[in-house]
Enzyme design. Structure first.
Site, PDB file in Angstrom:
ATOM      1  NE  ARG A  73      -2.376  -1.342   3.461  1.00  0.00           N
ATOM      2  CZ  ARG A  73      -1.857  -0.593   4.415  1.00  0.00           C
ATOM      3  NH1 ARG A  73      -1.968   0.733   4.379  1.00  0.00           N
ATOM      4  NH2 ARG A  73      -1.261  -1.146   5.442  1.00  0.00           N
ATOM      5  CE1 TYR A 201       0.322  -5.851  -1.787  1.00  0.00           C
ATOM      6  CE2 TYR A 201      -0.852  -3.984  -0.864  1.00  0.00           C
ATOM      7  CZ  TYR A 201      -0.250  -5.217  -0.709  1.00  0.00           C
ATOM      8  OH  TYR A 201      -0.249  -5.808   0.525  1.00  0.00           O
ATOM      9  CE  LYS A 210      -6.822  -3.440   5.535  1.00  0.00           C
ATOM     10  NZ  LYS A 210      -5.939  -4.433   5.023  1.00  0.00           N
ATOM     11  CG  HIS A 230      -7.030  -3.317  10.021  1.00  0.00           C
ATOM     12  ND1 HIS A 230      -5.721  -2.923  10.194  1.00  0.00           N
ATOM     13  CD2 HIS A 230      -6.993  -4.285   9.079  1.00  0.00           C
ATOM     14  CE1 HIS A 230      -4.941  -3.633   9.394  1.00  0.00           C
ATOM     15  NE2 HIS A 230      -5.688  -4.464   8.708  1.00  0.00           N
ATOM     16  CB  SER A 252      -0.671  -3.878   7.860  1.00  0.00           C
ATOM     17  OG  SER A 252      -1.812  -3.097   7.589  1.00  0.00           O
ATOM     18  CB  CYS A 254       0.667  -6.813  13.849  1.00  0.00           C
ATOM     19  SG  CYS A 254       1.789  -5.428  13.717  1.00  0.00           S
ATOM     20  CG  ASP A 277      -7.453  -7.299   6.576  1.00  0.00           C
ATOM     21  OD1 ASP A 277      -6.506  -7.110   7.366  1.00  0.00           O
ATOM     22  OD2 ASP A 277      -7.655  -6.584   5.585  1.00  0.00           O
ATOM     23  NE  ARG A 374       0.034  -8.481   2.155  1.00  0.00           N
ATOM     24  CZ  ARG A 374      -0.520  -8.288   3.350  1.00  0.00           C
ATOM     25  NH1 ARG A 374      -1.632  -8.913   3.691  1.00  0.00           N
ATOM     26  NH2 ARG A 374       0.030  -7.466   4.227  1.00  0.00           N
TER      27      ARG A 374
HETATM   28  P1  GTP Z   1      -2.281  -7.883   7.214  1.00  0.00           P
HETATM   29  O1  GTP Z   1      -2.772  -8.894   6.238  1.00  0.00           O
HETATM   30  O2  GTP Z   1      -1.208  -7.020   6.633  1.00  0.00           O
HETATM   31  O3  GTP Z   1      -3.357  -7.053   7.821  1.00  0.00           O
HETATM   32  O4  GTP Z   1      -1.447  -8.676   8.350  1.00  0.00           O
HETATM   33  P2  GTP Z   1      -1.871  -9.619   9.566  1.00  0.00           P
HETATM   34  O5  GTP Z   1      -2.102  -8.781  10.776  1.00  0.00           O
HETATM   35  O6  GTP Z   1      -2.933 -10.554   9.160  1.00  0.00           O
HETATM   36  O7  GTP Z   1      -0.505 -10.422   9.849  1.00  0.00           O
HETATM   37  P3  GTP Z   1      -0.121 -11.971   9.713  1.00  0.00           P
HETATM   38  O8  GTP Z   1      -0.950 -12.881  10.548  1.00  0.00           O
HETATM   39  O9  GTP Z   1      -0.043 -12.297   8.274  1.00  0.00           O
HETATM   40  O10 GTP Z   1       1.357 -11.990  10.339  1.00  0.00           O
HETATM   41  C1  GTP Z   1       2.396 -11.209   9.858  1.00  0.00           C
HETATM   42  C2  GTP Z   1       3.740 -11.660  10.383  1.00  0.00           C
HETATM   43  O11 GTP Z   1       3.723 -11.759  11.815  1.00  0.00           O
HETATM   44  C3  GTP Z   1       4.147 -13.020   9.851  1.00  0.00           C
HETATM   45  O12 GTP Z   1       5.484 -12.965   9.474  1.00  0.00           O
HETATM   46  C4  GTP Z   1       3.952 -13.936  11.036  1.00  0.00           C
HETATM   47  O13 GTP Z   1       4.823 -15.045  10.979  1.00  0.00           O
HETATM   48  C5  GTP Z   1       4.208 -13.029  12.240  1.00  0.00           C
HETATM   49  N1  GTP Z   1       3.433 -13.463  13.443  1.00  0.00           N
HETATM   50  C6  GTP Z   1       2.114 -13.733  13.493  1.00  0.00           C
HETATM   51  N2  GTP Z   1       1.736 -14.137  14.728  1.00  0.00           N
HETATM   52  C7  GTP Z   1       2.856 -14.107  15.499  1.00  0.00           C
HETATM   53  C8  GTP Z   1       3.122 -14.415  16.878  1.00  0.00           C
HETATM   54  O14 GTP Z   1       2.246 -14.799  17.650  1.00  0.00           O
HETATM   55  N3  GTP Z   1       4.421 -14.259  17.315  1.00  0.00           N
HETATM   56  C9  GTP Z   1       5.404 -13.837  16.460  1.00  0.00           C
HETATM   57  N4  GTP Z   1       6.637 -13.712  16.970  1.00  0.00           N
HETATM   58  N5  GTP Z   1       5.190 -13.549  15.162  1.00  0.00           N
HETATM   59  C10 GTP Z   1       3.946 -13.672  14.673  1.00  0.00           C
HETATM   60  C1  SPV Z   2      -2.917  -4.692   5.135  1.00  0.00           C
HETATM   61  O1  SPV Z   2      -1.939  -4.076   4.679  1.00  0.00           O
HETATM   62  O2  SPV Z   2      -3.434  -4.419   6.238  1.00  0.00           O
HETATM   63  C2  SPV Z   2      -3.490  -5.820   4.364  1.00  0.00           C
HETATM   64  C3  SPV Z   2      -3.107  -5.951   2.973  1.00  0.00           C
HETATM   65  O3  SPV Z   2      -4.340  -6.528   4.858  1.00  0.00           O
HETATM   66  S1  SPV Z   2      -3.923  -4.781   1.989  1.00  0.00           S
HETATM   67  O4  SPV Z   2      -5.012  -5.413   1.292  1.00  0.00           O
HETATM   68  O5  SPV Z   2      -2.956  -4.262   1.055  1.00  0.00           O
HETATM   69  O6  SPV Z   2      -4.442  -3.713   2.807  1.00  0.00           O
HETATM   70 MN    MN Z   3      -4.912  -5.806   6.944  1.00  0.00          MN
END
Ligand code: GTP
Ligand code: SPV
Ligand code: MN
Length: 590
Positions: A73, A201, A210, A230, A252, A254, A277, A374
């Site tokens: 983004r 993207y 979003k 979110h 994002s 996290c 999400d 992704r």
């Molecule tokens: P968006 O799609 O961008 O909104 O992201 P999201 O919040 O869904 O994040 P996602 O679950 O894809 O995790 C992102 C990163 O955080 C990855 O590299 C994971 O491996 C890492 N991660 C997720 N959960 C944990 C956790 O409990 N501990 C640690 N250390 N890392 C984590």
């Molecule tokens: C984020 O960045 O929080 C995502 C991916 O979930 S996007 O669709 O690009 O917003």
């Molecule tokens: Mn997101």
């Protein structure tokens, strides 16, 4: 006689001048056709839009390589154009709406020449839901059309729902020539219109996600008395079979997707996924908060996803019988025709091709998969999908979790004393930045309710809206802050995370169901260690204590930073938030 929808499409075609206009119906046959077009005719640079992957190991999976500058983004090119600048607030870029439209008209003139304009009718939310919205997006690239079919309910039903009405959610999208100087994501909240050019993207181009479901929908929510957030939505089943539903807001990259599909490390507990999400939250007639996920797909971060961290996601990605799954900007193993990313199980394959399609040189210290690479996959493929997923009114929420990536200061879990205290917890939420948006990684930024880049209006008013929602609920959910990312003196994560996070969720359920007490700290209530189920974990006591440590001296800088952040919203900041700030300072005696 043409309908307002048809007229609108004709008008846009006059401006953008596509060779053809194609109305999508969301069928499987059509998706196959689009994949075929993207595999043989449409290109980005030298690469075709889609490349078929090993169909035995990754059924119906395709690799997509984006333009090299178009990988996340672009918040600095994202604008929310209210008539009144103050309505956009200090949290958004603003342009006067007429001026923004003039600019977009100029950039869009003839931008679809030689291309097909795909007309995508879809609903966000189940078509039978009183909370769902009928939308139409235009795009000039098969990747976006196929992605939208996975992420939304794309079908003629949306057109039926719109009928003769002019009141539908409009999205205009063109990849233009991918020039980052001519890339804009413009929102016109009062017209329910998003206009995006120059990027393919996810968050910039899948306009139901979003752009509509958060930025525009949050503005609708302010006017209509609901919240667009979110947030993950999930059900937690306990050993007796009882399911409580919770939501969790995290910035994002996290951990939302991981949490939504968590494989419990505690026997007897099971997670059911509703969303990873976005949550739309409405107050039900019983005075409780109800959540629906307006999406139908998962657009998840690939790096770090493995059988160890998220086995349910691997099963989702490998499930046969659904069509199709996309991998964007992952690396590629030409010997086995499989996608690859850092953190995937097994040894690193030899001779990988990197995300840009070049042989990967391990010596260079670069990543083979882009850190924000992704996958796009249907949520219906998930073995953890909740049976309530299609429930038109959603699920009642018992607890709201707010999280972020904080290597210091923030305890593993803290319960807010009441709704107002919890709202302040969300307001002061911060996170160290990640690769999901283009900015320097690892810097602390305040991100209230993980909505800073997604709130479609002045965040001061947003805080007030949260406070008002609390007052309207007879049974508001309890609010918690969590942080999986606190590190020890060597910089290593103390908490094992992932499947082990169920231990924290269990404590939250025990609190919600009045089964355990808690210990008060200046920040709120934290678990007595005896109430946190740590069986089978091997964390030394000193480190465990560090997970919950609140050292007032360390908080001095943090409080100053919070104060500086709050000052930005002067004039729109609710008094209650300042009261909570003063109360926290007093408790920390700073
Ligand atoms: P968006 O799609 O961008 O909104 O992201 P999201 O919040 O869904 O994040 P996602 O679950 O894809 O995790 C992102 C990163 O955080 C990855 O590299 C994971 O491996 C890492 N991660 C997720 N959960 C944990 C956790 O409990 N501990 C640690 N250390 N890392 C984590
Ligand atoms: C984020 O960045 O929080 C995502 C991916 O979930 S996007 O669709 O690009 O917003
Ligand atoms: Mn997101």
């Amino acid at each position: 006689m043409s309908t307002p929808l048809q007229k609108w499409v004709e008008e846009q075609a006059k401006l953008t001048q596509p060779d053809n206009i194609y109305w999508c119906d969301g069928s499987e046959e059509e998706a196959r056709k689009l994949i075929d077009i993207g595999s043989k005719k449409e290109r980005i640079g030298e690469h075709f839009i889609f490349q078929a992957l090993n169909q035995d190991k990754w059924p119906n999976a395709y690799l997509h390589r984006s333009h090299p500058t178009d990988v996340a983004r672009t918040e600095h090119l994202t604008f929310v154009c209210h008539n009144n600048k103050n309505n956009s607030g200090p949290n958004n870029n603003w342009m006067q709406p007429d001026e923004a439209k003039k600019l977009m008209m100029k950039l869009s003139a003839g931008c679809m020449k030689g291309k097909t304009m795909y007309v995508l009718p879809y609903t966000m939310g189940h078509p039978d839901s009183p909370y769902s919205k009928a939308c139409v997006q235009l795009t000039d690239v098969s990747y976006v059309a196929v992605s939208m079919r996975i992420m939304t309910r794309m079908s003629k039903k949306a057109i039926d729902k719109i009928g003769e009405s002019a009141d539908f959610v409009k999205g205009i999208h063109s990849v233009g020539d991918f020039d980052p100087e001519k890339r804009y994501i413009m929102h016109f909240p009062d017209e329910h219109l998003v206009w995006s050019i120059g990027s393919g993207y996810g968050g910039n181009a899948l306009l139901g996600k979003k752009c509509f479901s958060l930025r525009i929908a949050s503005w609708l929510g302010l006017q209509e008395g609901w919240l667009a957030e979110h947030m993950v939505i999930l059900g937690i089943q306990d050993p007796k079979g009882k399911i409580n539903y919770i939501t969790a807001a995290m910035p994002s990259a996290c951990g939302k997707t991981n949490l939504a599909m968590l494989e419990s490390a505690l026997p007897g507990y099971k997670i059911w996924t509703i969303g990873d999400d976005i949550a739309w939250l409405n107050i039900g007639p019983d005075g409780r908060l109800y959540a629906i996920n307006p999406e139908t797909g998962l657009f998840g971060v690939a790096p770090g996803t493995s059988l160890k961290t998220n086995p349910n996601m691997l099963h989702t990605l490998k499930k046969k019988d659904f069509y199709p799954t996309l991998f964007t900007n992952t690396a590629f193993n030409p010997e086995t025709n499989e996608p690859w990313w850092e953190g995937l199980d097994g040894p690193i394959p030899q001779n990988l091709i990197d995300w840009q399609g070049k042989p990967w040189n391990t010596q260079q210290g670069t990543k083979a998969a882009h850190p924000n690479s992704r996958f796009t996959v249907s949520i219906y493929n998930s073995p953890t999908l909740s049976k309530e997923f299609d429930n038109p009114i959603g699920v009642p929420i018992s607890a709201i979790i707010l999280g972020g990536k904080r290597t210091q200061l923030i305890p593993l879990v803290t319960e807010a004393l009441n709704w107002q205290h919890g709202v302040f917890m969300g307001v002061r939420n911060g996170s160290e930045t990640t690769a999901a948006a283009i900015h320097k990684e690892g810097i602390l930024r305040r991100d209230p309710m993980a909505m800073l880049p997604f709130c479609g209006y002045n965040m001061g008013d947003y805080f007030q809206h949260w406070l008002n929602m609390g007052k309207r609920m007879k049974h508001p959910p309890k609010i918690y802050s969590v942080n999986w990312f606190r590190v020890d003196d060597e910089g290593k994560f103390i908490w094992p995370g992932f499947g082990e996070n169920i231990r924290v969720l269990k404590w939250i359920l025990d609190r919600v169901n009045n089964k355990v007490g808690a210990r008060e700290t200046p920040l709120g209530l934290v678990p007595e260690l005896k109430d946190l189920d740590l069986k089978g974990l091997d964390i030394p006591l000193a480190k465990l204590e560090k997970l919950f440590q609140v050292n007032p001296l360390d908080w001095k800088e943090e409080l100053q930073d919070i104060k500086k952040f709050l000052a930005k919203f002067e004039g729109n900041l609710p008094q209650e938030i300042l009261t909570e700030y003063e109360s926290l300072s007093a408790k920390l005696k700073i």
